[in-house]
Design an enzyme around this catalytic site. Structure first.
Site, PDB file in Angstrom:
ATOM      1  CB  CYS A 142      15.642  45.870   7.585  1.00 21.70           C
ATOM      2  SG  CYS A 142      14.641  45.464   6.135  1.00 21.70           S
ATOM      3  CE  LYS A 162       9.976   7.389   7.147  1.00 24.22           C
ATOM      4  NZ  LYS A 162       9.141   8.476   7.658  1.00 24.22           N
ATOM      5  CE1 TYR A 207      -3.383   2.998   8.889  1.00 24.70           C
ATOM      6  CE2 TYR A 207      -3.274   4.823   7.323  1.00 24.70           C
ATOM      7  CZ  TYR A 207      -3.076   4.310   8.601  1.00 24.70           C
ATOM      8  OH  TYR A 207      -2.600   5.110   9.589  1.00 24.70           O
ATOM      9  CB  CYS A 235      13.891  49.796   5.288  1.00 24.86           C
ATOM     10  SG  CYS A 235      13.504  48.871   6.773  1.00 24.86           S
ATOM     11  CB  CYS A 239      10.165  47.807   5.492  1.00 22.94           C
ATOM     12  SG  CYS A 239      11.236  46.508   4.911  1.00 22.94           S
ATOM     13  CB  CYS A 246      12.145  44.496   9.071  1.00 27.21           C
ATOM     14  SG  CYS A 246      12.018  46.265   8.757  1.00 27.21           S
ATOM     15  CD  GLU A 304      -2.475  -1.164   2.772  1.00 28.91           C
ATOM     16  OE1 GLU A 304      -2.383  -0.180   3.532  1.00 28.91           O
ATOM     17  OE2 GLU A 304      -3.062  -2.203   3.071  1.00 28.91           O
ATOM     18  CG  ASP A 322       4.108  12.564   5.064  1.00 29.04           C
ATOM     19  OD1 ASP A 322       4.038  12.253   6.265  1.00 29.04           O
ATOM     20  OD2 ASP A 322       4.984  13.314   4.613  1.00 29.04           O
ATOM     21  CE  LYS A 343       5.265   5.140   7.013  1.00 30.92           C
ATOM     22  NZ  LYS A 343       4.961   6.478   7.444  1.00 30.92           N
TER      23      LYS A 343
HETATM   24  S1  IVH Z   1      -0.792   0.366   8.836  1.00 33.06           S
HETATM   25  C1  IVH Z   1      -0.349  -1.721  12.977  1.00 33.06           C
HETATM   26  N1  IVH Z   1      -0.932   1.444   6.465  1.00 33.06           N
HETATM   27  O1  IVH Z   1       2.352   5.206   8.975  1.00 33.06           O
HETATM   28  C2  IVH Z   1      -0.164  -1.086  11.649  1.00 33.06           C
HETATM   29  N2  IVH Z   1      -0.049   2.755   8.218  1.00 33.06           N
HETATM   30  O2  IVH Z   1       4.373   4.104  11.539  1.00 33.06           O
HETATM   31  C3  IVH Z   1      -0.959   0.116  11.441  1.00 33.06           C
HETATM   32  N3  IVH Z   1       0.524   5.053   7.551  1.00 33.06           N
HETATM   33  O3  IVH Z   1       1.161   5.357  12.229  1.00 33.06           O
HETATM   34  C4  IVH Z   1      -0.484   1.016  10.399  1.00 33.06           C
HETATM   35  N4  IVH Z   1      -0.072   4.865   5.450  1.00 33.06           N
HETATM   36  O4  IVH Z   1      -0.057   6.727  10.485  1.00 33.06           O
HETATM   37  C5  IVH Z   1      -0.564   1.619   7.742  1.00 33.06           C
HETATM   38  N5  IVH Z   1      -1.156   2.274   4.300  1.00 33.06           N
HETATM   39  C6  IVH Z   1      -0.802   2.455   5.570  1.00 33.06           C
HETATM   40  C7  IVH Z   1      -0.298   3.678   6.048  1.00 33.06           C
HETATM   41  C8  IVH Z   1       0.077   3.780   7.388  1.00 33.06           C
HETATM   42  C9  IVH Z   1       0.402   5.683   6.380  1.00 33.06           C
HETATM   43  C10 IVH Z   1       1.076   5.687   8.750  1.00 33.06           C
HETATM   44  C11 IVH Z   1       0.310   5.448  10.006  1.00 33.06           C
HETATM   45  C12 IVH Z   1       1.264   4.810  10.970  1.00 33.06           C
HETATM   46  C13 IVH Z   1       2.589   5.107  10.348  1.00 33.06           C
HETATM   47  C14 IVH Z   1       3.556   3.973  10.493  1.00 33.06           C
END
Ligand code: IVH
Length: 681
Positions: free
Chosen positions: A405, A311, A224, A408, A429, A423, A113, A117, A115
């Site tokens: 500054c 990551k 998720y 100015c 300014c 400033c 999946e 942000d 991740k």
């Molecule tokens: S699963 C027990 N799936 O990433 C597992 N987390 O440290 C539960 N996050 O705190 C997390 N996308 O906020 C999962 N597709 C995804 C995610 C996801 C973002 C975040 C989530 C979690 C952190 C992982």
């Protein structure tokens, strides 16, 4: 209508609105127009106003906000909210796969999946109704942000089908990129600090005290994970499919993979594909699909053993810091900017990086001439991460932050509780003056759209407009023929900006028209720090005129709903300056509204009880001006036509559906002139 019938009607409307909401925000496939949706919502609101006891806990009207919260309640998580172990290397993904296979053998399937942000959220539904939304907090306890989360349109308030009696689902609340850019541009315009990245914007939004304000932010949420196998289902993937059926927004960018190659392919695809998304992802999450295998693998104290997060590495390069410039923003904040030896990074040539403030410079101990590592992460501008001290020259010395500054020469100030140097010369300014002038003419302020950034710069350079009151002294004969050469950037040709007769007529009439803008917008337009649109409305409604506001004491200001210490101090400081008193006097002399409508001659109660829909393009007033006149005369503006609409004010280019709807419902259609006669102005 009696209560019984009202209940039937309310149930019917809630159900249908929920369905349309789902089509729009979850499936991105609207089945009706916004206009028809608003009509239904208004109808529901009407019944709810009449029978408040019938407001359902899953009513779509709750999405526009609820009661403000002073302190969020801390609640215990039923299932602790663990995080994932992180890695940046494919090798560690192989190690993870080997660990998994060691425990459960080779019959393994993974779900990959994105991740997201943002910030994680746990949503609890009882009998299918959203009852609680909790942030992660420390994983054991989190903040109850239910009222704010209800405003997120893609989160169902009521689940579809026959959901279990109680269920908790986890997901990520995020700020879409298009909305993020718009919001930051707007904040910059009113001197509010911009958010560094969409993640901060999402968490800042969810922690706001007033859900009405949260409702203005376009937050979104992907779900998720359903902890504790509450659905008693064989795989994680199936649980997501079922969640989608319940009405949750589940990403389509999911893959089931049987081996490492599949996982690596997914990673490679999304390392590139992420730049096309309208939200940020910071990696990929890999989860064992089978729930019974997940159970076998179990958890460590901090993370599940059945999942890992890969990551994305922020791309990093080494280059040389050649010099430091200092830029003064519209709010007076001074930002140090690093000039770098140009270098390729993530597909672009990077020449500059923000150093943010003096604390960051001293923490990095970065010096001119240093070899530095530069990264492009979630932030908009590249960042200097660290210094390669091995290559430092002996003669280098620490950076001494400027004391005056650069625009100015005013001595800079630094408040103890803030990182930035400022400033303080806000009225003289140059970048601060230009920022104030641009804000003054902007759409939500005085709406002088015949002026823009370039023209303001020219008027300023010719010293014709040095503060907002100077706009009202402009005369055609002074500005005719003014010209400015704008140097072309990056090898492009120079261009020429000049004031021709037609432009001038537009500018002068734009300035003239701005005189009908109501007091609260004038107050917003003059650009007192921290006095945004909402605060200006609150102050105007409370003090009624500029004189009373200018004389208000700190306590009087602080007593006003939602006016805190920071705003109160800012208002007092602003009015203390003699140059500001003179600007106010000149604006008043020019005929701007310096008091609330009831005292102004334009005000009446003549339209009391009438509701209007204004549509199309008009000749003598802008649409917003007509709407203002309606309110000033006691009428009400609505966006959609119903049997309750008193008049449709029609301009040219009005959509045919509006006209036919009005005709069908027997709503009188009037012109701009009819309306002006009606209010007798
Ligand atoms: S699963 C027990 N799936 O990433 C597992 N987390 O440290 C539960 N996050 O705190 C997390 N996308 O906020 C999962 N597709 C995804 C995610 C996801 C973002 C975040 C989530 C979690 C952190 C992982």
């Amino acid at each position: 209508m009696n209560k019984e019938n009202a209940k039937i009607k309310i149930d019917e409307l809630v159900d249908i609105l929920q369905k349309h909401n789902y089509n729009y925000y979850v499936l991105s496939n609207p089945a009706i127009s916004d206009y028809d949706f608003d009509l239904l919502l208004k109808e529901l609101e009407k019944f709810e106003d009449e029978f408040p006891e019938l407001v359902r806990p899953d009513s779509p009207t709750l999405r526009v906000g609820g009661e403000p919260t002073k302190n969020f309640k801390t609640v215990a998580h039923k299932y602790s909210m663990l995080s994932l172990s992180n890695t940046y290397s494919e090798e560690e993904i192989s190690d993870f796969d080997a660990r998994v296979r060691k425990v459960i053998g080779d019959d393994v399937e993974y779900v990959c999946e994105l991740k997201y942000d943002g910030l994680s959220i746990g949503l609890t539904y009882v009998d299918g109704i959203l009852v609680q939304a909790v942030t992660r907090g420390d994983g054991v306890h989190g903040d109850d942000v239910t009222n704010n989360v209800r405003t997120i349109k893609s989160i169902p308030l009521k689940l579809h089908g026959k959901p279990p009696n109680e269920i908790e689902i986890r997901g990520e609340v995020f700020f879409p990129l298009d909305g993020f850019k718009k919001m930051n541009a707007m904040r910059e315009g009113i001197g509010e600090q911009v958010f560094a990245n969409p993640r901060n914007a999402a968490s800042g939004s969810l922690k706001m005290q007033d859900p009405n304000e949260v409702a203005q932010r376009p937050l979104d949420c992907y779900l998720y994970y359903i902890p504790g196998n509450q659905l008693d289902i064989p795989t994680h993937y199936d649980s997501l499919l079922l969640a989608a059926k319940m009405g949750f927004k589940i990403s389509k960018n999911i893959a089931v993979c049987r081996n490492l190659n599949g996982i690596f392919e997914f990673i490679a695809d999304w390392s590139k594909g992420r730049k096309h998304l309208n939200y940020e992802i910071d990696g990929i999450v890999i989860k064992v699909n089978s729930i019974s295998q997940q159970k076998q693998l179990g958890f460590t104290a901090k993370n599940p053993r059945w999942a890992i997060a890969y990551k994305f590495k922020a791309e990093r390069v080494e280059t040389v810091l050649m010099s430091i410039d200092y830029q003064v923003g519209r709010t007076g904040a001074v930002t140090p900017v690093a000039n770098l030896r140009p270098v390729q990074l993530a597909g672009t040539v990077v020449k500059r990086a923000s150093l943010h403030n003096s604390d960051i410079i001293s923490n990095l101990d970065v010096r001119v001439g240093d070899h530095v590592f530069v990264e492009k992460g979630g932030e908009i501008i590249p960042k200097i991460i660290s210094v390669n001290t091995n290559k430092r020259l002996h003669e280098s010395t620490p950076v001494e932050f400027i004391t005056h500054c650069p625009e100015c020469s005013t001595p800079l100030i630094k408040n103890e509780d803030e990182a930035a140097h400022y400033c303080p010369n806000e009225d003289f300014c140059p970048p601060q003056i230009k920022g104030k002038l641009e804000h003054f003419i902007s759409r939500k302020a005085m709406n002088i759209d015949s002026l823009g950034e370039g023209k303001i710069e020219m008027l300023f350079d010719y010293k014709l407009v040095l503060n907002v009151a100077d706009f009202y002294d402009l005369k055609p004969e002074i500005i005719i023929g003014l010209e400015k050469i704008i140097p072309g950037k990056d090898g492009k040709k120079d261009s020429r900006l000049s004031f021709q007769e037609k432009t001038i007529t537009n500018i002068i009439s734009g300035i003239e028209n701005s005189k009908v803008i109501p007091f609260e917008r004038v107050l917003f337009a003059i650009g007192i720090r921290y006095v945004g649109e909402t605060v200006a409305k609150k102050l105007a409604a409370h003090f009624r005129n500029i004189e009373a506001l200018g004389l208000a004491s700190f306590d009087e200001l602080n007593e006003v709903d939602e006016i805190g210490v920071r705003i109160a101090e800012s208002v007092i400081n602003w009015f203390e300056k003699p140059e500001h008193k003179s600007i106010i006097q000149r604006l008043a002399d020019a005929g701007l509204n310096m008091e609330m409508d009831e005292n102004s001659s334009a005000t009446s109660n003549i339209l009391n009880g009438s509701s209007f829909v204004v549509s199309g393009v008009f000749e003598k007033h802008s649409r917003d001006e007509i709407k203002t006149l309606i309110e000033q005369n006691g009428g009400k503006n609505t966006s959609s036509i119903s049997a309750k609409t008193s008049y449709l004010i029609a301009g040219s280019n009005m959509g045919p559906t509006k006209r036919s709807k009005a005709e069908k419902l027997g709503v009188p259609i009037i012109s701009e002139d009819d309306f002006v006669l009606m209010i007798g102005s």
